[in-house]
Design a protein around this motif. Structure first.
Motif, PDB file in Angstrom:
ATOM      1  N   TRP A 102       0.823  -1.207   0.000  1.00 30.60           N
ATOM      2  CA  TRP A 102       0.000   0.000   0.000  1.00 30.60           C
ATOM      3  C   TRP A 102       0.860   1.261   0.000  1.00 30.60           C
ATOM      4  O   TRP A 102       0.495   2.260  -0.633  1.00 30.60           O
ATOM      5  N   PHE A 103       1.975   1.205   0.708  1.00 34.48           N
ATOM      6  CA  PHE A 103       2.821   2.395   0.791  1.00 34.48           C
ATOM      7  C   PHE A 103       3.395   2.750  -0.575  1.00 34.48           C
ATOM      8  O   PHE A 103       3.346   3.911  -1.002  1.00 34.48           O
ATOM      9  N   TRP A 104       3.922   1.753  -1.269  1.00 35.83           N
ATOM     10  CA  TRP A 104       4.532   2.044  -2.563  1.00 35.83           C
ATOM     11  C   TRP A 104       3.490   2.364  -3.620  1.00 35.83           C
ATOM     12  O   TRP A 104       3.761   3.149  -4.541  1.00 35.83           O
ATOM     13  N   LEU A 105       2.292   1.814  -3.495  1.00 37.79           N
ATOM     14  CA  LEU A 105       1.219   2.208  -4.411  1.00 37.79           C
ATOM     15  C   LEU A 105       0.819   3.658  -4.160  1.00 37.79           C
ATOM     16  O   LEU A 105       0.602   4.425  -5.112  1.00 37.79           O
ATOM     17  N   ALA A 106       0.747   4.057  -2.897  1.00 39.68           N
ATOM     18  CA  ALA A 106       0.407   5.442  -2.570  1.00 39.68           C
ATOM     19  C   ALA A 106       1.473   6.403  -3.096  1.00 39.68           C
ATOM     20  O   ALA A 106       1.154   7.446  -3.691  1.00 39.68           O
ATOM     21  N   VAL A 107       2.742   6.071  -2.880  1.00 42.52           N
ATOM     22  CA  VAL A 107       3.827   6.913  -3.386  1.00 42.52           C
ATOM     23  C   VAL A 107       3.776   6.980  -4.910  1.00 42.52           C
ATOM     24  O   VAL A 107       3.956   8.053  -5.514  1.00 42.52           O
ATOM     25  N   ALA A 108       3.512   5.847  -5.547  1.00 43.46           N
ATOM     26  CA  ALA A 108       3.453   5.811  -7.008  1.00 43.46           C
ATOM     27  C   ALA A 108       2.356   6.734  -7.536  1.00 43.46           C
ATOM     28  O   ALA A 108       2.565   7.465  -8.522  1.00 43.46           O
ATOM     29  N   LEU A 109       1.206   6.717  -6.896  1.00 45.90           N
ATOM     30  CA  LEU A 109       0.102   7.567  -7.341  1.00 45.90           C
ATOM     31  C   LEU A 109       0.436   9.047  -7.148  1.00 45.90           C
ATOM     32  O   LEU A 109       0.103   9.883  -7.989  1.00 45.90           O
ATOM     33  N   VAL A 110       1.106   9.367  -6.043  1.00 43.72           N
ATOM     34  CA  VAL A 110       1.516  10.762  -5.815  1.00 43.72           C
ATOM     35  C   VAL A 110       2.496  11.205  -6.900  1.00 43.72           C
ATOM     36  O   VAL A 110       2.368  12.298  -7.466  1.00 43.72           O
ATOM     37  N   LEU A 111       3.479  10.363  -7.206  1.00 40.27           N
ATOM     38  CA  LEU A 111       4.462  10.723  -8.237  1.00 40.27           C
ATOM     39  C   LEU A 111       3.808  10.855  -9.603  1.00 40.27           C
ATOM     40  O   LEU A 111       4.199  11.715 -10.402  1.00 40.27           O
ATOM     41  N   ALA A 112       2.826  10.024  -9.891  1.00 44.27           N
ATOM     42  CA  ALA A 112       2.162  10.074 -11.188  1.00 44.27           C
ATOM     43  C   ALA A 112       1.282  11.311 -11.335  1.00 44.27           C
ATOM     44  O   ALA A 112       1.214  11.911 -12.409  1.00 44.27           O
ATOM     45  N   VAL A 113       0.638  11.702 -10.239  1.00 47.83           N
ATOM     46  CA  VAL A 113      -0.311  12.828 -10.302  1.00 47.83           C
ATOM     47  C   VAL A 113       0.383  14.167 -10.068  1.00 47.83           C
ATOM     48  O   VAL A 113       0.061  15.173 -10.707  1.00 47.83           O
ATOM     49  N   ARG A 114       1.359  14.199  -9.165  1.00 46.60           N
ATOM     50  CA  ARG A 114       2.053  15.445  -8.823  1.00 46.60           C
ATOM     51  C   ARG A 114       3.555  15.267  -9.004  1.00 46.60           C
ATOM     52  O   ARG A 114       4.302  15.164  -8.032  1.00 46.60           O
ATOM     53  N   PRO A 115       4.026  15.231 -10.253  1.00 45.84           N
ATOM     54  CA  PRO A 115       5.458  14.985 -10.485  1.00 45.84           C
ATOM     55  C   PRO A 115       6.342  16.208 -10.317  1.00 45.84           C
ATOM     56  O   PRO A 115       7.555  16.116 -10.499  1.00 45.84           O
ATOM     57  N   GLY A 116       5.734  17.339  -9.943  1.00 43.67           N
ATOM     58  CA  GLY A 116       6.512  18.555  -9.800  1.00 43.67           C
ATOM     59  C   GLY A 116       6.807  19.203 -11.133  1.00 43.67           C
ATOM     60  O   GLY A 116       6.236  18.851 -12.175  1.00 43.67           O
ATOM     61  N   LYS A 117       7.711  20.160 -11.117  1.00 37.32           N
ATOM     62  CA  LYS A 117       8.110  20.876 -12.324  1.00 37.32           C
ATOM     63  C   LYS A 117       9.618  20.789 -12.478  1.00 37.32           C
ATOM     64  O   LYS A 117      10.334  20.451 -11.547  1.00 37.32           O
TER      65      LYS A 117
END
Length: 470
Positions: A375-390
């Motif tokens: 669950w932790f790595w899925l949550a991190v993955a979703l954050v990186l996919a949705v908010r990858p920064g600039k």
């Protein structure tokens, strides 16, 4: 003079990174020597040595590659050495590129240090297809970052650009050959690779790059099938057995329209799984395996699965979601201790070092359990996919997030167990994406420049971080 002062510093730090990576690689080889082996690993080793016939239950490409290494080096331990070299070589390349693109030594060390984290180091020397797929994907990322670093200057030469594409495509193809469901993770990395090599690839470029990937996948697969001729084992029926014995009631299995022998095995498996509380992996935990494995029963199993699952959709979805929840929240087998007992006389070379590694990983898994949970790595993955920064790393960060999330979610219909190795690539990719997200916030993509001008050389002298981003 500014450039003369900058370049030696760059070279010195790159060599420092190389020395650290080499030391870590050597330490990894020593700790894991001669390579940690599970029953699956030992089975593939026997096939590589010719002591068992080559089959497709495990990826034949791994056994064949192992066979080639043994032929060249004379030692089965060479596979674990190659794994460590590839892993630390890829991390060193990534750290070098991060330093050149940002000018931050701490950031490059953070990338290199990922290899020493317990949730990554745990499997570095274990000869598993999951590890091979993860390291091949990581190597493809390293190629992509090399392209990103060189894109606006050195990659004006088509031969270098296409050479990097070819290398990256080979790594991606191997990842998919060695782990079929790595397809879900490889496609986002492939997109990252193309976008790293071409700032704005056109349709023709996409077609040619895709054709290269398909060729790199199909040609070796066809060659293995034609020349190595691995024995078909019908492994896919293993997943169907899980669904049948956990979704259908025992009385429904007793009335199944299959041969009496298969019907009895399915009924016994369902009862045994309920008795021992086995939620998955019924073929190994509960099923009375015949001498020919699944080859004789696969046709009937497939037909029964198609007939029954269409009429038990709610039950099928509930079972698969329950099993997937176990992968996310009850992820197990986070450490493979040494070498499984075997008849080959293979043992761990340095037992005390193995004990040290086990203490490190198990201790951290006890204190920071969430680092070994899906669950932790899925949550991190979703954050990186949705908010990858600039900035310069936004595209790679998003690709790593999508790759990780797709890989985890792809296990929903096919997951045979709830092992941590099934989220090993997401753990590596997300732990790389997090520092990139942090480092990329101040590192903006440099605009295309005309190489060789006096203005460029002046900027290079006074802005080392931008110089590294070219």
């Amino acid at each position: 003079m500014g450039q003369m002062g900058w370049m030696p510093r760059v070279r010195r730090w790159v060599w420092v990174l190389a020395a650290v990576a080499a030391a870590c690689c050597l330490g990894t080889i020593l700790v894991f020597a001669p390579g940690y082996l599970s029953p699956d690993s030992l089975d593939q080793l026997r096939q590589a040595q010719g002591k068992l016939p080559l089959t497709d239950w495990h990826p034949p490409v791994l056994s064949l590659a192992w066979r080639a290494l043994i032929a060249v080096t004379g030692s089965f331990a060479s596979m674990a050495v190659v794994q460590s070299l590839l892993f630390w070589g890829a991390l060193w390349t990534l750290a070098w590129c991060v330093y050149k693109l940002t000018g931050r030594r701490a950031g490059s060390l953070a990338v290199l240090g990922l290899g020493l984290t317990p949730f990554v180091l745990t499997f570095v020397g274990v000869v598993w297809k999951d590890v091979h797929a993860a390291f091949a994907l990581l190597a493809a990322c390293a190629v992509a970052f090399t392209g990103l670093r060189l894109r606006d200057r050195d990659l004006r030469r088509p031969a270098l650009r296409w050479g990097l594409l070819g290398l990256g495509v080979l790594f991606l193809a191997y990842a998919m050959l060695v782990r079929k469901n790595a397809f879900f993770a490889a496609i986002p990395v492939f997109v990252m690779l193309v976008l790293a090599l071409w700032r704005a690839p056109g349709r023709r470029t996409w077609v040619m790059c895709t054709a290269a990937l398909v060729a790199a996948l199909v040609v070796p697969a066809a060659a293995i099938s034609l020349f190595a001729r691995p024995l078909e084992t019908k492994q896919g029926a293993q997943i169907m057995i899980d669904d049948l014995v956990h979704v259908l009631r025992v009385d429904e299995l007793r009335s199944a329209d299959v041969s009496p022998g298969l019907r009895d095995r399915l009924v016994s498996a369902a009862e045994e799984c309920r008795r021992v509380g086995a939620l998955s992996d019924a073929y190994w935990a509960c099923y009375a395996r015949p001498a020919d494995g699944l080859r004789g029963d696969s046709g009937e199993i497939t037909s029964l699965w198609l007939d029954e699952m269409s009429g038990h959709v709610p039950g099928y979805l509930q079972y698969r979601l329950r099993l997937f929840a176990s992968l996310l929240f009850e992820t197990g087998y986070h450490y493979k201790a040494g070498i499984t007992r075997n008849d080959l006389g293979i043992e761990v070379a340095h037992p005390r070092l193995e004990d040290m590694l086990g203490t490190y990983v198990d201790g951290m898994a006890g204190d920071l359990r969430w680092l070994f949970r899906g669950w932790f790595w899925l949550a991190v993955a979703l954050v990186l996919a949705v908010r990858p920064g600039k900035g310069v790393f936004s595209m790679p960060v998003r690709a790593l997030g999508i790759s990780s999330a797709a890989y985890i979610l792809g296990y929903l219909p096919i997951m045979p167990a709830t092992d941590y190795r099934y989220v090993y690539w997401p753990a590596i990719a997300c732990s790389l994406g997090l520092p990139l997200l942090w480092l990329g916030r101040d590192a903006t993509p440099p605009p295309p420049k005309s190489p060789g001008t006096r203005t460029d050389r002046a900027l290079t002298a006074h802005q080392p971080a931008d110089a590294g981003g070219q």
